[in-house]
Design a protein around this motif. Sequence first.
Motif, mmCIF file in Angstrom:
data_model
loop_
_atom_site.group_PDB
_atom_site.id
_atom_site.type_symbol
_atom_site.label_atom_id
_atom_site.label_comp_id
_atom_site.label_asym_id
_atom_site.label_seq_id
_atom_site.Cartn_x
_atom_site.Cartn_y
_atom_site.Cartn_z
ATOM 1 N N ARG A 253 0.827 -1.206 0.000
ATOM 2 C CA ARG A 253 0.000 0.000 0.000
ATOM 3 C C ARG A 253 0.862 1.257 0.000
ATOM 4 O O ARG A 253 0.571 2.225 -0.711
ATOM 5 C CB ARG A 253 -0.931 -0.001 1.221
ATOM 6 N N ASP A 254 1.895 1.267 0.839
ATOM 7 C CA ASP A 254 2.797 2.422 0.881
ATOM 8 C C ASP A 254 3.454 2.641 -0.485
ATOM 9 O O ASP A 254 3.561 3.778 -0.964
ATOM 10 C CB ASP A 254 3.889 2.208 1.931
ATOM 11 N N LYS A 255 3.883 1.562 -1.095
ATOM 12 C CA LYS A 255 4.574 1.674 -2.383
ATOM 13 C C LYS A 255 3.650 2.197 -3.481
ATOM 14 O O LYS A 255 4.025 3.086 -4.247
ATOM 15 C CB LYS A 255 5.157 0.314 -2.772
ATOM 16 N N LEU A 256 2.431 1.657 -3.542
ATOM 17 C CA LEU A 256 1.496 2.138 -4.565
ATOM 18 C C LEU A 256 1.070 3.571 -4.289
ATOM 19 O O LEU A 256 0.801 4.338 -5.222
ATOM 20 C CB LEU A 256 0.271 1.227 -4.634
ATOM 21 N N GLY A 257 1.023 3.951 -3.012
ATOM 22 C CA GLY A 257 0.691 5.334 -2.673
ATOM 23 C C GLY A 257 1.753 6.297 -3.184
ATOM 24 O O GLY A 257 1.434 7.346 -3.774
ATOM 25 N N VAL A 258 3.018 5.950 -2.986
ATOM 26 C CA VAL A 258 4.111 6.776 -3.495
ATOM 27 C C VAL A 258 4.067 6.823 -5.017
ATOM 28 O O VAL A 258 4.207 7.893 -5.634
ATOM 29 C CB VAL A 258 5.473 6.224 -3.020
ATOM 30 N N GLY B 228 -4.859 -5.708 -13.329
ATOM 31 C CA GLY B 228 -6.105 -4.991 -13.098
ATOM 32 C C GLY B 228 -5.964 -3.921 -12.033
ATOM 33 O O GLY B 228 -6.511 -2.815 -12.161
ATOM 34 N N VAL B 229 -5.233 -4.225 -10.965
ATOM 35 C CA VAL B 229 -5.011 -3.252 -9.899
ATOM 36 C C VAL B 229 -4.251 -2.040 -10.434
ATOM 37 O O VAL B 229 -4.625 -0.886 -10.189
ATOM 38 C CB VAL B 229 -4.236 -3.887 -8.724
ATOM 39 N N VAL B 230 -3.168 -2.297 -11.166
ATOM 40 C CA VAL B 230 -2.349 -1.196 -11.676
ATOM 41 C C VAL B 230 -3.135 -0.363 -12.685
ATOM 42 O O VAL B 230 -3.079 0.878 -12.657
ATOM 43 C CB VAL B 230 -1.053 -1.728 -12.304
ATOM 44 N N MET B 231 -3.884 -1.010 -13.561
ATOM 45 C CA MET B 231 -4.677 -0.261 -14.536
ATOM 46 C C MET B 231 -5.754 0.563 -13.845
ATOM 47 O O MET B 231 -6.036 1.699 -14.235
ATOM 48 C CB MET B 231 -5.301 -1.225 -15.543
ATOM 49 N N GLY B 232 -6.363 -0.003 -12.802
ATOM 50 C CA GLY B 232 -7.364 0.748 -12.058
ATOM 51 C C GLY B 232 -6.758 1.951 -11.353
ATOM 52 O O GLY B 232 -7.350 3.047 -11.334
ATOM 53 N N LEU B 233 -5.583 1.772 -10.764
ATOM 54 C CA LEU B 233 -4.920 2.878 -10.083
ATOM 55 C C LEU B 233 -4.506 3.956 -11.084
ATOM 56 O O LEU B 233 -4.647 5.160 -10.813
ATOM 57 C CB LEU B 233 -3.693 2.356 -9.329
ATOM 58 N N MET B 234 -4.026 3.525 -12.244
ATOM 59 C CA MET B 234 -3.643 4.486 -13.274
ATOM 60 C C MET B 234 -4.855 5.286 -13.745
ATOM 61 O O MET B 234 -4.778 6.511 -13.948
ATOM 62 C CB MET B 234 -3.007 3.739 -14.447
ATOM 63 N N GLY C 253 -9.438 9.686 -1.920
ATOM 64 C CA GLY C 253 -9.786 8.762 -2.997
ATOM 65 C C GLY C 253 -8.781 7.635 -3.129
ATOM 66 O O GLY C 253 -9.151 6.474 -3.342
ATOM 67 N N LEU C 254 -7.500 7.969 -2.980
ATOM 68 C CA LEU C 254 -6.456 6.948 -3.039
ATOM 69 C C LEU C 254 -6.600 5.959 -1.888
ATOM 70 O O LEU C 254 -6.453 4.745 -2.077
ATOM 71 C CB LEU C 254 -5.081 7.620 -2.986
ATOM 72 N N HIS C 255 -6.915 6.479 -0.700
ATOM 73 C CA HIS C 255 -7.133 5.617 0.465
ATOM 74 C C HIS C 255 -8.272 4.636 0.202
ATOM 75 O O HIS C 255 -8.141 3.428 0.486
ATOM 76 C CB HIS C 255 -7.445 6.480 1.687
ATOM 77 N N LEU C 256 -9.367 5.120 -0.350
ATOM 78 C CA LEU C 256 -10.505 4.242 -0.625
ATOM 79 C C LEU C 256 -10.137 3.167 -1.644
ATOM 80 O O LEU C 256 -10.524 2.000 -1.492
ATOM 81 C CB LEU C 256 -11.686 5.069 -1.137
ATOM 82 N N PHE C 257 -9.384 3.564 -2.683
ATOM 83 C CA PHE C 257 -8.985 2.595 -3.704
ATOM 84 C C PHE C 257 -8.118 1.500 -3.086
ATOM 85 O O PHE C 257 -8.355 0.301 -3.299
ATOM 86 C CB PHE C 257 -8.218 3.304 -4.823
ATOM 87 N N LEU C 258 -7.120 1.897 -2.312
ATOM 88 C CA LEU C 258 -6.205 0.916 -1.726
ATOM 89 C C LEU C 258 -6.893 0.051 -0.683
ATOM 90 O O LEU C 258 -6.580 -1.143 -0.551
ATOM 91 C CB LEU C 258 -4.994 1.636 -1.118
ATOM 92 N N GLU C 259 -7.844 0.629 0.043
ATOM 93 C CA GLU C 259 -8.599 -0.172 1.014
ATOM 94 C C GLU C 259 -9.418 -1.243 0.304
ATOM 95 O O GLU C 259 -9.558 -2.363 0.798
ATOM 96 C CB GLU C 259 -9.510 0.733 1.839
ATOM 97 N N GLY C 260 -9.951 -0.882 -0.850
ATOM 98 C CA GLY C 260 -10.700 -1.876 -1.622
ATOM 99 C C GLY C 260 -9.816 -3.025 -2.071
ATOM 100 O O GLY C 260 -10.217 -4.199 -2.015
ATOM 101 N N ILE C 261 -8.601 -2.708 -2.505
ATOM 102 C CA ILE C 261 -7.661 -3.760 -2.906
ATOM 103 C C ILE C 261 -7.284 -4.618 -1.704
ATOM 104 O O ILE C 261 -7.182 -5.850 -1.799
ATOM 105 C CB ILE C 261 -6.399 -3.142 -3.537
#
Length: 227
Positions: free
Chosen positions: A77-82, A134-140, A211-219
């Motif tokens: 989560r920390d890494k994707l947040g950065v 799918g996770v990376v494409m969704g985050l992008m 919004g980023l928090h919600l996305f990562l919490e879903g993952i």
Amino acid sequence: MKRGRKPTIDAADITRAAIAIADAEGLAAVSMARVAQEMGNATMALYRHVKSKDELLALMADAAFEEPPLLEDGDWRDKLGVWAKEMLAGIHRRPWFLQIPLNGPPTGLKSLAWFDSALGALEGTPLEPGEKVGVVMGLMTFVHGEAWLTVTLQQGFEEDPAQFTRQYGQRLREIVDPRRMPALAKIVAAGVFDEDDLFEAEDVAAEFDFGLHLFLEGIATHIGGRR
């Protein structure tokens, strides 16, 4: 006195010149003829290295960002947040990036390096390879959408700051009918839009973080279910 031969050029030189124009004047100012003029070359000389403006735009899109961040510390989560915040910052540095048409999946080395960086953040999770993509494409998609929204609103704010004041809340009270839009009417009545500045940088950043928090919490929930 004899003139020396013009220095040789390559696609990277052409791309750098095009990016310099876009940085200074916007993407609309970029054309093969304009790039050739800036480089002191004939337009046809550029076509020996870059076949079309579409190809030039693709090269610009790939070169618009710096190298992806090193993601060494923290959990996934920390890494994707950065990663997400660095991508957002890169788009804000060159907002013209959002105007380049997306004609296919990434093939540029820089774009693929960013893709690899985000996928690497998910190493050690129980996600299947397709799920990681799918996770990376969704985050992008989330980051690009937020960037487009903030860049567009910033342009509107610069043109007419008054529409981003408490006048907006007053206007909504006039046009929002509680019988037709009950949920929105409650938000308006709660005074959410009664602010003197609805486009403060701190608020925009906080909304992105939420919004980023919600996305990562879903993952995280999905990963928990897989375990």
